[in-house]
Design an enzyme around this catalytic site. Structure first.
Site, PDB file in Angstrom:
ATOM      1  CG  HIS A  43      -1.896   1.113   1.278  1.00  0.00           C
ATOM      2  ND1 HIS A  43      -2.853   1.227   2.272  1.00  0.00           N
ATOM      3  CD2 HIS A  43      -2.092   2.184   0.462  1.00  0.00           C
ATOM      4  CE1 HIS A  43      -3.578   2.311   2.064  1.00  0.00           C
ATOM      5  NE2 HIS A  43      -3.124   2.919   0.970  1.00  0.00           N
ATOM      6  CD  GLU A  70      -3.895  -3.179   0.132  1.00  0.00           C
ATOM      7  OE1 GLU A  70      -4.533  -4.224   0.342  1.00  0.00           O
ATOM      8  OE2 GLU A  70      -3.399  -2.491   1.048  1.00  0.00           O
ATOM      9  CG  HIS A 191      -8.908  -5.148   7.160  1.00  0.00           C
ATOM     10  ND1 HIS A 191      -7.872  -4.293   6.870  1.00  0.00           N
ATOM     11  CD2 HIS A 191      -9.397  -4.736   8.352  1.00  0.00           C
ATOM     12  CE1 HIS A 191      -7.757  -3.386   7.835  1.00  0.00           C
ATOM     13  NE2 HIS A 191      -8.662  -3.642   8.746  1.00  0.00           N
TER      14      HIS A 191
END
Length: 239
Positions: A43, A70, A191
């Protein structure tokens, strides 16, 4: 059979804590792939709190499986992605004050902007996934945006404190998978997943990829990254 996408953000978090060059997420990604991960996820946040531009650029050249970036759906990030061209981009919500991504993308409420970002990325030959909560409205909006895939936010399931709540969240995930597949979207999940709560999810048909980072990196601190990745791959691939 579902695949493991190893998120190496937390390797970079440890590095940035001292402002040095170790540990290197590039090295961690290579170890993860050798141990069986079939994708590497990073990310690149707008505040660059962990992964740096240098990491993205090197990983694009060294990852042998699939690089999943991400990112927020901003002009800056879309521009970077179109230049680097990872195999996949997953659009996620982003707040500077959050410790980690706190919920799914509001595709329905930001449809025009997300559609625009999705179009630009797909024109660059990048597969686009949207990180969304397991709701009918967000999944239908994801299809409307032109995305190729969705990543179901499993945070509420992972954080459920009672058996009843867990069953409720699992049912929502199951319905999200069904709807996503019905609409022609590739379905990923991630997640808050760990070595225990992933087990009920591995039995659900229709999930092609699990993106997991924190629990694997945490275990790696005790048993080593190679073993931690292999153990998760074994759980995901179990019959």
């Amino acid at each position: 059979m579902a695949k493991l996408g190893l998120n190496v953000d937390h390797i970079a978090t440890v590095r940035q804590a001292r402002g040095g060059s170790e540990p290197d997420p590039v090295t961690a990604a290579a170890i993860g792939e050798l141990a069986g991960a079939e994708g590497i996820t990073i990310h690149l946040r707008e505040d660059r709190r962990h992964i740096q531009d240098r990491d993205l650029e090197i990983l694009r050249r060294t990852v042998q499986t699939k690089l999943n970036l991400e990112m927020a759906a901003t002009d800056e990030m879309v521009g970077i992605a179109c230049r680097i061209r990872p195999e996949q981009c997953t659009l996620v919500p982003e707040k500077r004050q959050e410790l980690t991504t706190e919920g799914g993308l509001d595709v329905l409420g930001n449809l025009a902007g997300i559609t625009r970002a999705t179009s630009s990325l797909r024109e660059a030959g990048i597969v686009v996934s949207l990180f969304v909560d397991p709701t009918v409205e967000q999944i239908r909006a994801s299809k409307e945006s032109g995305a190729d895939a969705i990543e179901i936010h499993t945070g509420r399931y992972a954080e459920a404190r009672s058996e009843k709540s867990r069953h409720h969240e699992l049912a929502a995930i199951r319905e999200a998978i069904r709807l996503g597949n019905e609409l022609g979207l590739t379905v990923h999940a991630g997640h808050g997943l760990n070595y225990v709560n992933i087990l009920p999810l591995t039995g659900l048909a229709g999930i092609e990829e699990f993106n997991i980072g924190h629990s694997i990196i945490s275990r790696a601190m005790l048993v080593g990254l190679d073993r931690a990745v292999r153990e998760m791959v074994t759980l995901i691939r179990r019959p």
